[in-house]
Design a protein around this motif. Structure first.
Motif, mmCIF file in Angstrom:
data_model
loop_
_atom_site.group_PDB
_atom_site.id
_atom_site.type_symbol
_atom_site.label_atom_id
_atom_site.label_comp_id
_atom_site.label_asym_id
_atom_site.label_seq_id
_atom_site.Cartn_x
_atom_site.Cartn_y
_atom_site.Cartn_z
ATOM 1 N N HIS A 193 -4.573 -5.376 1.101
ATOM 2 C CA HIS A 193 -4.639 -4.817 2.530
ATOM 3 C C HIS A 193 -5.174 -5.705 3.241
ATOM 4 N N LYS A 222 -3.778 -5.487 6.982
ATOM 5 C CA LYS A 222 -4.975 -4.228 8.123
ATOM 6 C C LYS A 222 -5.987 -4.847 8.247
ATOM 7 N N ASP A 243 1.251 -1.425 -0.081
ATOM 8 C CA ASP A 243 -0.356 -0.493 -0.025
ATOM 9 C C ASP A 243 0.808 1.092 -0.197
ATOM 10 N N THR A 263 2.101 1.893 3.241
ATOM 11 C CA THR A 263 3.588 0.736 3.997
ATOM 12 C C THR A 263 4.663 0.880 3.378
HETATM 13 N N1 URA Z 1 -0.959 -6.026 4.046
HETATM 14 C C1 URA Z 1 -1.618 -4.537 3.925
HETATM 15 O O1 URA Z 1 -2.969 -4.371 4.555
HETATM 16 N N2 URA Z 1 -1.297 -3.977 3.074
HETATM 17 C C2 URA Z 1 -0.160 -4.085 2.469
HETATM 18 O O2 URA Z 1 0.327 -2.841 1.962
HETATM 19 C C3 URA Z 1 0.661 -5.099 2.424
HETATM 20 C C4 URA Z 1 -0.208 -6.446 3.833
#
Ligand code: URA
Length: 263
Positions: free
Chosen positions: A214, A217, A117, A120
Motif C-alpha cells: 500500500h 496510499k 491492491d 488498484t
Molecule cells: N501502492 C498502493 O498503495 N497500492 C497499490 O496497489 C500499488 C502501490
C-alpha cells in the motif's frame, strides 16, 4: 483463458499444421501427416482436419499427448487489471482473481510480477520467468513504477516536495520519489477521473522504485491526502498504453529485451 485477451494485439489464429511446424514438431507436410494420423489434439479433441485453426494464446495443442507451445522460452504478458480482482492465481474464498483474466492454460506457470491492491487498476506484468520476476522485484534493481492517484484535497507545494524527498512511514522512510500535480485535462488522469476531477479532489502522478505494501496510499496519507482511486500506467520499461481494462497483450520483442536488460 479469457476473451479479455482477444485484442488486436493477440496473435491471430493460424492453421494447425503451420503452428506445429513453427513449434518445430515437424515440417508442414510432416505435421499434416501427424494430424491425419489422429495424433494431434486441440483442447483434448483429435484434430485431423487440415483446415483446423488454432489460437496460440488460447488453444492447447498436443502431439501424442504432449503439449506443444509455439515459442520455447518464457511467456510475458501485460494486463490492465480492473478493480475488484485480487493479485493472486487462486483464492480459497473464491473471490475474483487476476488468474481468470490471463491465458493460464496456454502458459502453465504464469504468475504476476508483484502486486496491485484489489482496488488498484492498471499495468500488471505476468511471466513464467521466475528469475526475471525476482530481479524486477529486488529492491536493488530500482524498477520505477508510475501511478496516477485521485486524492482528496489538493496537495500543496510543500507536501509534494515532502513526498519527493521521502516521507516517514511506520516501516521506515520512503526513498525519493518523482511527484507532480496533474492537469485535469491530461489524458493520463482518465483512468482515475474518467469524466471531470470531482470537486475537492486532485490527481497526482507519482513514480516510486520501492514496492512496499500500500505504499502510494500510505505516502499520500502521510501528507494528509487520502487516495480515492489508484492506477498504475508504467512498470519499469513497460507502458500500458491503450490496453483496455480487463484486457491484456503479449509483450513485443523490444519490450521483452528491455526487461531482460534490467539489472
Ligand atoms: N501502492 C498502493 O498503495 N497500492 C497499490 O496497489 C500499488 C502501490
Amino acid at each position: 483463458m479469457t476473451d479479455s485477451l482477444a485484442s488486436d494485439e493477440r496473435i491471430v489464429p493460424m492453421r494447425l499444421q503451420r503452428f506445429l511446424a513453427r513449434a518445430g514438431v515437424a515440417s508442414r507436410r510432416g505435421s499434416e501427416n501427424l494430424m491425419t494420423a489422429g495424433r494431434v489434439t486441440v483442447n483434448g479433441k483429435v484434430a485431423s482436419e487440415l483446415g483446423t485453426k488454432v489460437d496460440p494464446l488460447v488453444d492447447v495443442v498436443a502431439v501424442d499427448g504432449v503439449v506443444v507451445r509455439l515459442s520455447e522460452g518464457f511467456a510475458y504478458l501485460m494486463l490492465n487489471k480492473p478493480a475488484g480482482y485480487l493479485t493472486t492465481m487462486s483464492d480459497p474464498h473464491g473471490r475474483p482473481c487476476v488468474a481468470s483474466l490471463v491465458p493460464t492454460k496456454a502458459y502453465p506457470g504464469l504468475f504476476p510480477v508483484g502486486r496491485l491492491d484489489a482496488d488498484t487498476t492498471g499495468l500488471l506484468l505476468f511471466t513464467t520467468n521466475g528469475e526475471l520476476a525476482h530481479r524486477m522485484l529486488h529492491p536493488s534493481t530500482h524498477v520505477w513504477k508510475h501511478y496516477v492517484a485521485l486524492v482528496k484535497g489538493t496537495p500543496s507545494k510543500r507536501e509534494l516536495s515532502a513526498l519527493s524527498q521521502g516521507v516517514e512511514l511506520e516501516d521506515g522512510p520512503t526513498a525519493p520519489a518523482r511527484v507532480s500535480l496533474l492537469d485535469d485535462a491530461d489524458p493520463v488522469c482518465r483512468p482515475v477521473a474518467p469524466g471531470r476531477v470531482p470537486r475537492g479532489h486532485a490527481v497526482v502522478g507519482i513514480s516510486i522504485h520501492e514496492g512496499r505494501k500500500h505504499q502510494v496510499k500510505r505516502m499520500m496519507e502521510a501528507v494528509g491526502h487520502e487516495v480515492v482511486r489508484l492506477h498504475r500506467d508504467v512498470f519499469g520499461p513497460l507502458a500500458l498504453g491503450d490496453v483496455a481494462q480487463g484486457s491484456g497483450r503479449e509483450l513485443s520483442a523490444e519490450e521483452r529485451a528491455a526487461l531482460e536488460a534490467l539489472h
